[in-house]
Scaffold this motif. Sequence first.
Motif, PDB file in Angstrom:
ATOM      1  N   PRO A 297      77.747 133.765  -4.842  1.00 16.78           N
ATOM      2  CA  PRO A 297      78.163 132.545  -5.558  1.00 16.78           C
ATOM      3  C   PRO A 297      77.168 132.109  -6.629  1.00 16.78           C
ATOM      4  CG  PRO A 297      78.486 132.298  -3.199  1.00 16.78           C
ATOM      5  CD  PRO A 297      77.697 133.544  -3.378  1.00 16.78           C
ATOM      6  N   PHE A 298      75.872 132.322  -6.372  1.00 12.77           N
ATOM      7  CA  PHE A 298      74.856 131.948  -7.349  1.00 12.77           C
ATOM      8  C   PHE A 298      74.895 132.876  -8.568  1.00 12.77           C
ATOM      9  CE2 PHE A 298      73.196 130.357  -3.306  1.00 12.77           C
ATOM     10  CZ  PHE A 298      72.919 129.033  -3.647  1.00 12.77           C
ATOM     11  N   VAL A 299      75.202 134.162  -8.323  1.00 14.49           N
ATOM     12  CA  VAL A 299      75.325 135.105  -9.435  1.00 14.49           C
ATOM     13  C   VAL A 299      76.467 134.680 -10.349  1.00 14.49           C
ATOM     14  CG1 VAL A 299      75.812 137.488 -10.085  1.00 14.49           C
ATOM     15  CG2 VAL A 299      74.374 137.016  -8.091  1.00 14.49           C
ATOM     16  N   VAL A 300      77.598 134.341  -9.753  1.00 15.73           N
ATOM     17  CA  VAL A 300      78.760 133.898 -10.534  1.00 15.73           C
ATOM     18  C   VAL A 300      78.432 132.613 -11.281  1.00 15.73           C
ATOM     19  CG1 VAL A 300      81.149 133.100 -10.390  1.00 15.73           C
ATOM     20  CG2 VAL A 300      80.378 135.014  -8.956  1.00 15.73           C
ATOM     21  N   ARG A 301      77.808 131.662 -10.595  1.00 16.95           N
ATOM     22  CA  ARG A 301      77.456 130.401 -11.224  1.00 16.95           C
ATOM     23  C   ARG A 301      76.471 130.608 -12.366  1.00 16.95           C
ATOM     24  NH1 ARG A 301      74.718 125.490  -7.804  1.00 16.95           N
ATOM     25  NH2 ARG A 301      72.867 126.843  -7.971  1.00 16.95           N
TER      26      ARG A 301
ATOM     27  N   GLY B 284      70.275 145.103 -12.811  1.00 23.18           N
ATOM     28  CA  GLY B 284      69.613 144.298 -13.833  1.00 23.18           C
ATOM     29  C   GLY B 284      70.450 143.113 -14.259  1.00 23.18           C
ATOM     30  N   LEU B 285      71.730 143.347 -14.518  1.00 26.86           N
ATOM     31  CA  LEU B 285      72.625 142.277 -14.948  1.00 26.86           C
ATOM     32  C   LEU B 285      72.837 141.248 -13.835  1.00 26.86           C
ATOM     33  CD1 LEU B 285      75.257 144.429 -16.880  1.00 26.86           C
ATOM     34  CD2 LEU B 285      73.517 142.931 -17.856  1.00 26.86           C
ATOM     35  N   VAL B 286      72.966 141.732 -12.617  1.00 28.00           N
ATOM     36  CA  VAL B 286      73.134 140.819 -11.483  1.00 28.00           C
ATOM     37  C   VAL B 286      71.883 139.961 -11.301  1.00 28.00           C
ATOM     38  CG1 VAL B 286      73.237 140.748  -8.965  1.00 28.00           C
ATOM     39  CG2 VAL B 286      74.862 142.152 -10.229  1.00 28.00           C
ATOM     40  N   SER B 287      70.713 140.549 -11.504  1.00 31.48           N
ATOM     41  CA  SER B 287      69.475 139.784 -11.356  1.00 31.48           C
ATOM     42  C   SER B 287      69.401 138.641 -12.360  1.00 31.48           C
ATOM     43  CB  SER B 287      68.261 140.705 -11.508  1.00 31.48           C
ATOM     44  OG  SER B 287      68.135 141.177 -12.841  1.00 31.48           O
ATOM     45  N   VAL B 288      69.917 138.871 -13.555  1.00 30.25           N
ATOM     46  CA  VAL B 288      69.948 137.801 -14.561  1.00 30.25           C
ATOM     47  C   VAL B 288      70.838 136.655 -14.078  1.00 30.25           C
ATOM     48  CG1 VAL B 288      70.635 137.189 -16.915  1.00 30.25           C
ATOM     49  CG2 VAL B 288      69.471 139.358 -16.476  1.00 30.25           C
ATOM     50  N   GLY B 289      72.041 136.996 -13.599  1.00 27.18           N
ATOM     51  CA  GLY B 289      72.945 135.970 -13.100  1.00 27.18           C
ATOM     52  C   GLY B 289      72.371 135.229 -11.910  1.00 27.18           C
ATOM     53  N   LEU B 290      71.700 135.956 -11.014  1.00 20.96           N
ATOM     54  CA  LEU B 290      71.131 135.335  -9.818  1.00 20.96           C
ATOM     55  C   LEU B 290      70.041 134.332 -10.193  1.00 20.96           C
ATOM     56  CD1 LEU B 290      71.101 135.312  -6.708  1.00 20.96           C
ATOM     57  CD2 LEU B 290      69.352 137.113  -6.820  1.00 20.96           C
TER      58      LEU B 290
ATOM     59  N   ASP C 249      63.332 148.302 -17.018  1.00 18.47           N
ATOM     60  CA  ASP C 249      62.806 148.024 -15.689  1.00 18.47           C
ATOM     61  C   ASP C 249      63.263 146.652 -15.206  1.00 18.47           C
ATOM     62  OD1 ASP C 249      60.619 149.164 -13.747  1.00 18.47           O
ATOM     63  OD2 ASP C 249      60.218 147.017 -13.915  1.00 18.47           O
ATOM     64  N   LEU C 250      63.345 146.495 -13.897  1.00 15.02           N
ATOM     65  CA  LEU C 250      63.761 145.219 -13.316  1.00 15.02           C
ATOM     66  C   LEU C 250      62.844 144.082 -13.759  1.00 15.02           C
ATOM     67  CD1 LEU C 250      65.731 143.797 -11.402  1.00 15.02           C
ATOM     68  CD2 LEU C 250      64.212 144.389  -9.508  1.00 15.02           C
ATOM     69  N   ARG C 251      61.585 144.399 -13.960  1.00 12.58           N
ATOM     70  CA  ARG C 251      60.622 143.398 -14.422  1.00 12.58           C
ATOM     71  C   ARG C 251      61.051 142.794 -15.758  1.00 12.58           C
ATOM     72  NH1 ARG C 251      57.149 144.528 -18.319  1.00 12.58           N
ATOM     73  NH2 ARG C 251      57.677 146.728 -18.067  1.00 12.58           N
ATOM     74  N   VAL C 252      61.573 143.614 -16.653  1.00 13.34           N
ATOM     75  CA  VAL C 252      61.992 143.126 -17.963  1.00 13.34           C
ATOM     76  C   VAL C 252      63.234 142.251 -17.836  1.00 13.34           C
ATOM     77  CG1 VAL C 252      62.539 143.796 -20.333  1.00 13.34           C
ATOM     78  CG2 VAL C 252      61.058 145.262 -18.946  1.00 13.34           C
ATOM     79  N   TRP C 253      64.168 142.669 -16.975  1.00  8.94           N
ATOM     80  CA  TRP C 253      65.357 141.844 -16.738  1.00  8.94           C
ATOM     81  C   TRP C 253      64.964 140.462 -16.228  1.00  8.94           C
ATOM     82  CZ3 TRP C 253      69.772 143.011 -18.795  1.00  8.94           C
ATOM     83  CH2 TRP C 253      70.201 144.331 -18.921  1.00  8.94           C
ATOM     84  N   VAL C 254      63.998 140.418 -15.309  1.00  5.48           N
ATOM     85  CA  VAL C 254      63.565 139.140 -14.742  1.00  5.48           C
ATOM     86  C   VAL C 254      62.948 138.256 -15.826  1.00  5.48           C
ATOM     87  CG1 VAL C 254      61.907 138.064 -13.166  1.00  5.48           C
ATOM     88  CG2 VAL C 254      63.273 140.017 -12.402  1.00  5.48           C
TER      89      VAL C 254
END
Length: 417
Positions: free
Chosen positions: A21-25, A80-86, A388-393
Amino acid sequence: MSYTLRISYATMIAAAVIGVPFVVRGWRAAPAGVVLACGFLLVVYVVAGVVGVNPSLAVAAGGRASHTRWIVYILDLGVGLVSVGLILGLFRTRERVRQLLIALALGALLAAAYGIYQWFAQQHGWPLANVDNAPNSDNFTTGARFQGLGLFGRERIRGTFVEPFALGIYLSAMLPLAAAVLAQQRRRWVLACGVTLIGASLLLTDSSLAWASLLIALTTVATGSAIAGGRAVLAGTAAGVAALLGVLCIVTLAEPTVLSNVTARSGAQLRQTVTARTGAWEESSEIWARRPLLGYGPGASSVMLARVDNAVGVTSAPTVLGSAYGVWAASLIDAGVFGLLAWAVVFAAVLIHSTRVALATRSRLLWASLAAAVSAVVSAQVGGDRLDLRVWVLLALTLVVALVTPRETLARRDTIV
């Protein structure tokens, strides 16, 4: 067939599953331009995977080069994209952002502290001199491997990362953020000690590329900050330094040995580093030219650039996956000109949106976040085949600060932490 799943990726995947739900939000709250750009990136890579060649290399290290490699790459992109949404969905208030920043700053301080310890431990035989059991940069060997001579003629440090460059680009991106967080402390010695610790560890990596990405980010952001503050002289000076850095980077590509006196590394070492990258870029361009529109398929760059590694010290030299040394070069092979365009649009969407907010609010924290993101994006163009995941974060963090700043701190500038 086997693939390495890092603890950080596994943790992020678990968090995303729990926090759907947080990813969607989060994605609902994201700027429309960023949503469209990321959607375009995902579509381009899925199409490239479906219509691509998706080459395989059965003898590659670990069997990580089968026809299903493109699916793993898409999943990696999805993480990576999911981490941005989260992150956008979870950190929506001043206090939440403060907690995230403190966690990131503490991580950088711990990594820097261990790096400094490692520098002494390597020389004196202390315990825990090397705690990294992941594959080395050759993707074949594990354990301690000589990282080359650096400062004071001693071996360069890599901390818990695969090589000194990886530790260097991590610290270079985290330094502006850590400084922004520590600057909020009443005791100035805390800021001085923290910045010194990270800076010293960054020096011991002796990575000229990490320093270049940091300096380019700082001068670029300083130019924007000075313009927002109406300081014409400072803006002109910062812009001039940024331009000079660009010229020096070009000169270094032509003659790497000019950095010998600055980095304490030998001219032969520097030439080998630069030659490896420029050679990979040239080969990537040649491979891309044969399938220029949608490339060979996600993750194909490592397979197409595979090589026989004669430096691993084994009887039969293995064939190991290669590297394009940059997201831009890898994207050309993986997804053609559309892949390169998609990445450029994503970076532009995030950085332009955040810069507009920074110019309007003049938030020091947002400028620091932008410096971290720019440093991470620049370094991604000279190392690695994927983001890298670090860059997405860091990109997500910049968006979070850009979203929270106008809502909670426009009236009270720079009180977000």
